[in-house]
Design a protein around this motif. Structure first.
Motif, short mmCIF file in Angstrom:
data_model
loop_
_atom_site.label_atom_id
_atom_site.label_comp_id
_atom_site.label_asym_id
_atom_site.label_seq_id
_atom_site.Cartn_x
_atom_site.Cartn_y
_atom_site.Cartn_z
N ARG A 165 -8.01 -8.51 -13.39
CA ARG A 165 -7.37 -9.01 -12.16
C ARG A 165 -5.89 -9.31 -12.40
O ARG A 165 -5.09 -9.25 -11.47
CB ARG A 165 -8.11 -10.24 -11.67
CG ARG A 165 -7.73 -10.66 -10.25
CD ARG A 165 -8.55 -11.88 -9.86
NE ARG A 165 -8.19 -12.37 -8.55
CZ ARG A 165 -8.81 -12.02 -7.43
NH1 ARG A 165 -9.80 -11.15 -7.46
NH2 ARG A 165 -8.45 -12.52 -6.27
N HIS A 166 -5.55 -9.66 -13.65
CA HIS A 166 -4.15 -9.95 -13.97
C HIS A 166 -3.55 -8.85 -14.83
O HIS A 166 -2.49 -9.03 -15.42
CB HIS A 166 -4.05 -11.30 -14.68
CG HIS A 166 -4.50 -12.45 -13.83
ND1 HIS A 166 -5.77 -12.97 -13.90
CD2 HIS A 166 -3.86 -13.17 -12.88
CE1 HIS A 166 -5.89 -13.96 -13.03
NE2 HIS A 166 -4.76 -14.10 -12.40
N GLY A 167 -4.22 -7.69 -14.92
CA GLY A 167 -3.70 -6.58 -15.69
C GLY A 167 -2.59 -5.85 -14.95
O GLY A 167 -2.30 -6.11 -13.77
N LEU A 168 -2.00 -4.88 -15.64
CA LEU A 168 -0.86 -4.17 -15.08
C LEU A 168 -1.23 -3.39 -13.83
O LEU A 168 -0.51 -3.41 -12.83
CB LEU A 168 -0.29 -3.22 -16.15
CG LEU A 168 0.97 -2.44 -15.76
CD1 LEU A 168 2.11 -3.39 -15.48
CD2 LEU A 168 1.34 -1.45 -16.85
N VAL A 169 -2.38 -2.69 -13.84
CA VAL A 169 -2.73 -1.81 -12.72
C VAL A 169 -3.26 -2.62 -11.54
O VAL A 169 -2.71 -2.57 -10.43
CB VAL A 169 -3.78 -0.77 -13.17
CG1 VAL A 169 -4.20 0.10 -11.98
CG2 VAL A 169 -3.21 0.11 -14.27
N ILE A 170 -4.33 -3.39 -11.75
CA ILE A 170 -4.95 -4.11 -10.64
C ILE A 170 -4.09 -5.29 -10.21
O ILE A 170 -3.95 -5.57 -9.01
CB ILE A 170 -6.37 -4.57 -11.03
CG1 ILE A 170 -7.27 -3.35 -11.25
CG2 ILE A 170 -6.96 -5.49 -9.97
CD1 ILE A 170 -8.69 -3.68 -11.63
N GLY A 171 -3.48 -5.98 -11.17
CA GLY A 171 -2.64 -7.11 -10.82
C GLY A 171 -1.47 -6.70 -9.93
O GLY A 171 -1.16 -7.36 -8.93
N ASN A 172 -0.81 -5.58 -10.28
CA ASN A 172 0.31 -5.12 -9.45
C ASN A 172 -0.16 -4.55 -8.13
O ASN A 172 0.56 -4.60 -7.13
CB ASN A 172 1.12 -4.08 -10.22
CG ASN A 172 2.17 -4.72 -11.11
OD1 ASN A 172 3.14 -5.28 -10.63
ND2 ASN A 172 1.96 -4.64 -12.41
N ALA A 173 -1.39 -4.00 -8.08
CA ALA A 173 -1.92 -3.52 -6.80
C ALA A 173 -2.15 -4.70 -5.86
O ALA A 173 -1.83 -4.62 -4.65
CB ALA A 173 -3.22 -2.75 -7.03
N LEU A 174 -2.71 -5.78 -6.36
CA LEU A 174 -2.90 -6.98 -5.54
C LEU A 174 -1.55 -7.50 -5.05
O LEU A 174 -1.41 -7.93 -3.90
CB LEU A 174 -3.63 -8.05 -6.35
CG LEU A 174 -5.12 -7.81 -6.60
CD1 LEU A 174 -5.64 -8.77 -7.67
CD2 LEU A 174 -5.92 -7.98 -5.32
N GLN A 175 -0.55 -7.46 -5.93
CA GLN A 175 0.78 -7.92 -5.55
C GLN A 175 1.38 -7.02 -4.47
O GLN A 175 2.01 -7.51 -3.51
CB GLN A 175 1.68 -7.93 -6.79
CG GLN A 175 3.11 -8.36 -6.52
CD GLN A 175 3.93 -8.36 -7.79
OE1 GLN A 175 3.79 -9.24 -8.61
NE2 GLN A 175 4.77 -7.37 -7.96
N SER A 176 1.19 -5.69 -4.59
CA SER A 176 1.71 -4.77 -3.58
C SER A 176 1.06 -5.01 -2.23
O SER A 176 1.72 -5.02 -1.19
CB SER A 176 1.47 -3.33 -4.03
OG SER A 176 2.24 -3.01 -5.17
N LEU A 177 -0.26 -5.22 -2.24
CA LEU A 177 -0.97 -5.47 -0.98
C LEU A 177 -0.51 -6.77 -0.34
O LEU A 177 -0.38 -6.86 0.89
CB LEU A 177 -2.48 -5.49 -1.24
CG LEU A 177 -3.11 -4.13 -1.58
CD1 LEU A 177 -4.53 -4.32 -2.10
CD2 LEU A 177 -3.10 -3.21 -0.37
#
Length: 447
Positions: A245-257
């Motif tokens: 959830r705080h990784g580079l891929v998923i964490g940044n996807a959550l931030q983008s959304l």
């Protein structure tokens, strides 16, 4: 009817937290009264909430804030659904370990799709600017490029307003972190940030994704040596179990959304044109919120399971007893925060000289530790019952502390795999002396 009894307290921990820590004596006033609900006798230490262990009268006088917004309501509902079922699962799992399941794969795929949209906007913006020259299309392309710049992956920086320690600054601390990291199956950290908070966390910073451990002295100074090792085991355990959830891929996807949701948030009390804009944004905004909810649903269970896994690393490093003691300290975090605020207010109201300010700062952490040791067992029990009543209503991403403690005590008791002697404790204290004093001064100055 109420009577009052004075009880004298001294340090209650089995061993000193650090060499040179002074023993602090205090006086606690105890009140005795009858429960207004069932008539049972209630003994309450001064400064703590009176409550009845027989009928739970006044066990939770304060009510947590209710979540607002569809997303937060969903997060708390999912947390409650996962809660007890997840506890049963991790309690019966003798070899609690990271798990890559279908939900994790789907979450990764959805996150990559979110980043693909950002990439498509970037490519489309470039094409519109380059190929549409001489028309109005470059303006639209510039808008796309501006949006993709807003949605770009973010890499955190080291804090600028808090002390940051490197390996050369605190070799003994970093050696202990390395030893704990080896026990949980990961490496150490590149930097340690020190704050005044009653908290600790791990994160990454920079393009190279370097590791940062944040230690809140409000919590660190309230713990025994074994509990500090358990705390390090828990935090480094998040690196070992791969918190997606705080990784580079998923964490940044959550931030983008979240950024998309902010950009398309409806204007309150709109004009006519703003009402039209709100209507145009309705469908895409609903789509963004829907994707965000799905990604939350796919990752929330794994995030909570990761907390239980990190707790098992804490028990392995510092012992089950120390890990459970750490959970108890977390239960009474509000009392520590109130104590530091009271210290700050008291100093500012006295208008003391600089030398007195320095003396107050030097003894802040000892006074905080003495206060934490003076918290009665009844307050810990009240907080556990309060947590059981509130469930996941306080934090949707962490299991309730009382459930985490129950899981620790349900598993086989573990001895400490990492221990340090008095010499190393003294070296650790010496290395942190500078940041302890600086952080104490900031607390007392209200910064």
């Amino acid at each position: 009817m109420r009577t009052r009894v004075r009880i004298h307290l001294s340090g209650l921990r089995p061993e000193p937290r650090d060499e040179g820590a002074s023993a602090v004596l205090g006086t606690v006033e105890q009140r005795i009264q009858s429960c207004p609900e069932c008539g049972a006798e209630i003994r309450t230490n001064h400064g703590f909430v009176p409550w009845c262990a027989a009928c739970d009268w006044n066990v939770d006088p304060g009510q947590p804030e209710e979540p607002t917004g569809r997303l937060e309501v969903l997060r708390h509902r999912l947390a409650r659904q996962h809660g007890e079922r997840l506890l049963a699962e991790v309690t019966t799992d003798d070899a609690l370990r990271p798990r890559r399941d279908t939900a994790g794969v789907l979450a990764l795929a959805l996150a990559l799709a979110v980043h693909a949209v950002t990439g498509a906007l970037f490519v489309g913006g470039l094409l519109l600017v380059v190929l549409g020259w001489g028309s109005g299309l470059p303006l639209l392309g510039a808008l796309f490029l501006l949006i993709t710049w807003t949605l770009r992956p973010r890499f955190a920086r080291l804090p600028e307003d808090e002390p940051v320690l490197r390996r050369a600054d605190a070799p003994e601390l970093f050696a202990l972190i390395d030893e704990v990291g080896g026990t949980v199956g990961t490496t150490g950290v590149h930097a340690v940030s020190v704050t005044a908070e009653f908290n600790a966390s791990v994160s990454t910073y920079g393009f190279r994704h370097r590791r940062l451990l944040t230690i809140g002295l409000g919590l660190w100074e309230a713990l025994s040596t074994e509990q500090r090792i358990a705390l390090l085991g828990h935090e480094l355990g998040h690196y070992a179990n791969g918190d997606t959830r705080h990784g580079l891929v998923i964490g940044n996807a959550l931030q983008s959304l979240d950024t998309w949701r902010y950009l398309m948030s409806p204007v309150r009390q709109p004009t006519l044109m703003e009402s039209v804009l709100n209507a145009l944004y309705l469908l895409p905004r609903s789509a963004v919120v829907g994707v965000l909810m799905v990604l939350d649903h796919l990752t929330l269970r794994a995030t909570q399971r990761g907390e239980y896994l990190a707790d098992s690393f804490a028990a392995r490093c510092g012992s089950t007893e120390a890990a459970a003691g750490l959970m108890d300290r977390l239960l009474v975090s509000g009392s520590a925060e109130t104590t530091m605020l009271r210290e700050s207010n008291a100093l500012r109201s006295r208008h003391t000289r600089a030398t007195k300010d320095r003396e107050a700062a030097e003894g802040l952490w000892e006074r905080l530790a003495a206060h934490m040791d003076a918290i009665p067992a009844s307050e810990y029990e009240r907080q556990r019952r309060c947590g059981a009543l509130r469930g996941h209503s306080v934090d949707s991403t962490h299991p309730p502390t009382h459930l985490r403690r129950a899981r620790l005590l349900a598993a086989a008791a573990l001895p400490a795999a990492v221990t340090i002697d008095a010499t190393r404790r003294a070296a650790l204290r010496a290395e942190l002396s500078g940041v302890r004093a600086k952080t104490a001064r900031r607390v007392l100055n209200g910064r």
